[in-house]
Scaffold this motif. Structure first.
Motif, PDB file in Angstrom:
ATOM      1  N   PHE A  68       0.818  -1.209   0.000  1.00  0.00           N
ATOM      2  CA  PHE A  68       0.000   0.000   0.000  1.00  0.00           C
ATOM      3  C   PHE A  68       0.859   1.269   0.000  1.00  0.00           C
ATOM      4  CE2 PHE A  68      -2.434  -3.350   2.047  1.00  0.00           C
ATOM      5  CZ  PHE A  68      -3.614  -3.328   1.317  1.00  0.00           C
ATOM      6  N   VAL A  69       2.176   1.091   0.041  1.00  0.00           N
ATOM      7  CA  VAL A  69       3.089   2.232   0.011  1.00  0.00           C
ATOM      8  C   VAL A  69       3.788   2.327  -1.334  1.00  0.00           C
ATOM      9  CG1 VAL A  69       5.100   3.304   1.106  1.00  0.00           C
ATOM     10  CG2 VAL A  69       3.429   2.084   2.508  1.00  0.00           C
ATOM     11  N   ALA A  70       4.231   1.187  -1.861  1.00  0.00           N
ATOM     12  CA  ALA A  70       4.926   1.144  -3.151  1.00  0.00           C
ATOM     13  C   ALA A  70       4.322   0.020  -3.980  1.00  0.00           C
ATOM     14  CB  ALA A  70       6.428   0.932  -2.952  1.00  0.00           C
ATOM     15  N   ASN A  71       3.608   0.385  -5.018  1.00  0.00           N
ATOM     16  CA  ASN A  71       2.942  -0.619  -5.849  1.00  0.00           C
ATOM     17  C   ASN A  71       2.693  -0.025  -7.230  1.00  0.00           C
ATOM     18  OD1 ASN A  71       1.511  -2.873  -6.755  1.00  0.00           O
ATOM     19  ND2 ASN A  71       0.444  -3.122  -4.800  1.00  0.00           N
ATOM     20  N   ILE A  98      -5.195  -5.501  -3.940  1.00  0.00           N
ATOM     21  CA  ILE A  98      -5.449  -6.761  -3.227  1.00  0.00           C
ATOM     22  C   ILE A  98      -6.248  -7.750  -4.070  1.00  0.00           C
ATOM     23  CG2 ILE A  98      -5.308  -5.712  -0.945  1.00  0.00           C
ATOM     24  CD1 ILE A  98      -8.319  -5.543  -0.878  1.00  0.00           C
ATOM     25  N   ALA A  99      -6.633  -7.388  -5.270  1.00  0.00           N
ATOM     26  CA  ALA A  99      -7.407  -8.278  -6.128  1.00  0.00           C
ATOM     27  C   ALA A  99      -6.956  -8.099  -7.575  1.00  0.00           C
ATOM     28  CB  ALA A  99      -8.910  -8.009  -6.002  1.00  0.00           C
ATOM     29  N   VAL A 100      -7.257  -9.113  -8.376  1.00  0.00           N
ATOM     30  CA  VAL A 100      -6.862  -9.117  -9.783  1.00  0.00           C
ATOM     31  C   VAL A 100      -8.113  -8.887 -10.640  1.00  0.00           C
ATOM     32  CG1 VAL A 100      -5.858 -10.460 -11.662  1.00  0.00           C
ATOM     33  CG2 VAL A 100      -4.926 -10.656  -9.345  1.00  0.00           C
ATOM     34  N   TYR A 101      -8.023  -7.921 -11.548  1.00  0.00           N
ATOM     35  CA  TYR A 101      -9.130  -7.602 -12.447  1.00  0.00           C
ATOM     36  C   TYR A 101      -8.625  -7.648 -13.882  1.00  0.00           C
ATOM     37  CZ  TYR A 101     -11.105  -5.719  -8.122  1.00  0.00           C
ATOM     38  OH  TYR A 101     -11.543  -5.572  -6.829  1.00  0.00           O
ATOM     39  N   LEU A 119      -7.218   2.195  -5.181  1.00  0.00           N
ATOM     40  CA  LEU A 119      -8.661   2.226  -5.397  1.00  0.00           C
ATOM     41  C   LEU A 119      -8.946   2.726  -6.809  1.00  0.00           C
ATOM     42  CD1 LEU A 119     -11.631   2.132  -4.346  1.00  0.00           C
ATOM     43  CD2 LEU A 119     -11.302   4.496  -3.559  1.00  0.00           C
ATOM     44  N   VAL A 120      -9.867   2.058  -7.462  1.00  0.00           N
ATOM     45  CA  VAL A 120     -10.339   2.469  -8.783  1.00  0.00           C
ATOM     46  C   VAL A 120     -11.854   2.599  -8.720  1.00  0.00           C
ATOM     47  CG1 VAL A 120     -10.578   1.836 -11.210  1.00  0.00           C
ATOM     48  CG2 VAL A 120      -8.426   1.403 -10.025  1.00  0.00           C
TER      49      VAL A 120
END
Length: 375
Positions: free
Chosen positions: A73-76, A93-96, A81-82
């Motif tokens: 949540f710091v470096a990604n 945290i999920a794959v779309y 959030l989309v």
């Protein structure tokens, strides 16, 4: 029955059945969640707090470690959030698939791609983490060849493969601390148990165990790592197991000496005369008295474990290629002298981490030292 004590026209009455208030205060325990804090523990905590350098180092280290535990949540390279077409998505945290945002492919969406960005911004918006790179994200839009110098997009530049240095430092810090913590805890558990049985029983058990430790400690660890690395691809758990085979011996000497000293004390003889079993006697009566020296030794063992992992990564016998590693970053700095930000950033993080651990170790040592008195 009441007893009166007069002193300078002041009379204090207490019952023989009840202890005086000063004794009640000495035996009073505090509750902190599910833990009982005795007066001795309270004195140790107060001594730890009075060591300002170690106290603030503890909080700084804890803050950095907790932040690294949430490194995703710091470096990604994925947004946190989309919001697209009135629906919420959490790519961190999920794959779309790309088709969820109006794309053409069923594969996972590349949120750094300009086409995907346009699709999302046309019907929504995104919230990115502070660092928009993961440890393995390659920046293909560099204006200069890799390793690129620091810029507004890459705060500390990139390495020789175009990966963001800040992201690799964050993930490398987490792996190093977790490796050191797990190795220290497991080594302490094995070493304390071995030293406890040696010191408690003595005799032939102690003699044979000491000879085994002397032979085992003489094994060339680096040569074993080189041989094993040529046969098996090293990873986190493989390195942890191999280092654990040798690191537990550092705790044996400390615990063994404490048990040799305490096994003939009066409270041990009294418990043995009452029929207390050896296991209960070791872990409930003698071991708490031997834990003071062991606990003061653990922060320095943790810093030594982190240094060992960094050295192995620097030599190329540590974590597998591509894994975020502080030692590998130092090795890149050595190989790319024209990019000083690589070596300087890696050295700064390692120096800060080890300095904080040493300061914490000094504060813990002072906290458990009964001769240490702060005025």
């Amino acid at each position: 029955m009441r007893v009166g004590i007069s002193d300078m026209n002041t009379e204090t009455n207490f019952s023989v059945d009840d202890p005086p208030p000063i004794l009640k205060q000495a035996h009073r325990t505090e509750r902190f969640f599910f833990l009982n804090i005795t007066p001795i523990t309270r004195r140790r905590i107060d001594n730890f707090k009075r060591n300002k350098r170690g106290y603030w180092s503890f909080w700084i280290f804890l803050t950095l470690f907790l932040a690294s535990m949430f490194a995703e949540f710091v470096a990604n390279d994925k947004p946190l959030l989309v919001v697209f077409d009135g629906e919420l998505y959490f790519p961190a945290i999920a794959v779309y698939p790309e088709t969820d945002f109006g794309g053409e492919f069923q594969t996972e969406a590349d949120y750094r791609d300009e086409f995907v960005k346009e699709l999302i911004t046309a019907k929504g918006w995104m919230i990115w983490p502070p660092v928009r790179f993961s440890y393995d994200t390659v920046n293909y839009n560099l204006s200069l060849p890799a390793p690129a110098p620091p810029s507004g997009e890459n705060w500390l530049g990139t390495d020789d493969q175009g990966r963001d240095v800040v992201a690799r430092l964050i993930y490398g810090f987490r792996i190093s601390v977790l490796f050191g913590l797990v190795l220290t805890i497991l080594s302490a558990a094995i070493g304390i148990s071995a030293g406890a049985f040696q010191g408690f029983y003595g005799g032939l058990i102690d003699l044979m165990s000491q000879r085994f430790i002397e032979i085992w400690a003489g094994m060339p660890i680096l040569y074993l790592l080189i041989i094993m690395a040529s046969v098996i691809t090293p990873n986190f758990w493989w390195l942890l197991g191999l280092m654990l085979i040798f690191s537990w011996m550092g705790f044996v000497g400390v615990v063994r000496a404490e048990f040799l000293r305490a096994r003939n004390l009066d409270f041990v003889r009294a418990a043995r005369a009452l029929g207390v079993s050896d296991i209960t006697l070791i872990y409930k009566h003698v071991l708490p008295n031997a834990m003071v020296a062991t606990i003061t030794f653990m922060p320095f063992t943790l810093s030594g474990s982190i240094t060992t992992l960094t050295a192995l990564d620097f030599l190329g016998f540590g974590l597998p290629p591509g894994a975020p590693s502080l030692g590998e970053l130092l090795n890149q700095g050595k190989a790319n002298l024209q990019a000083p930000w690589l070596g300087i950033s890696g050295f700064a993080v390692i120096a800060l981490m080890l300095s904080l651990l040493v300061f914490i170790g000094e504060a813990v040592r002072d906290a458990f030292d009964p001769r240490k008195v702060y005025r």
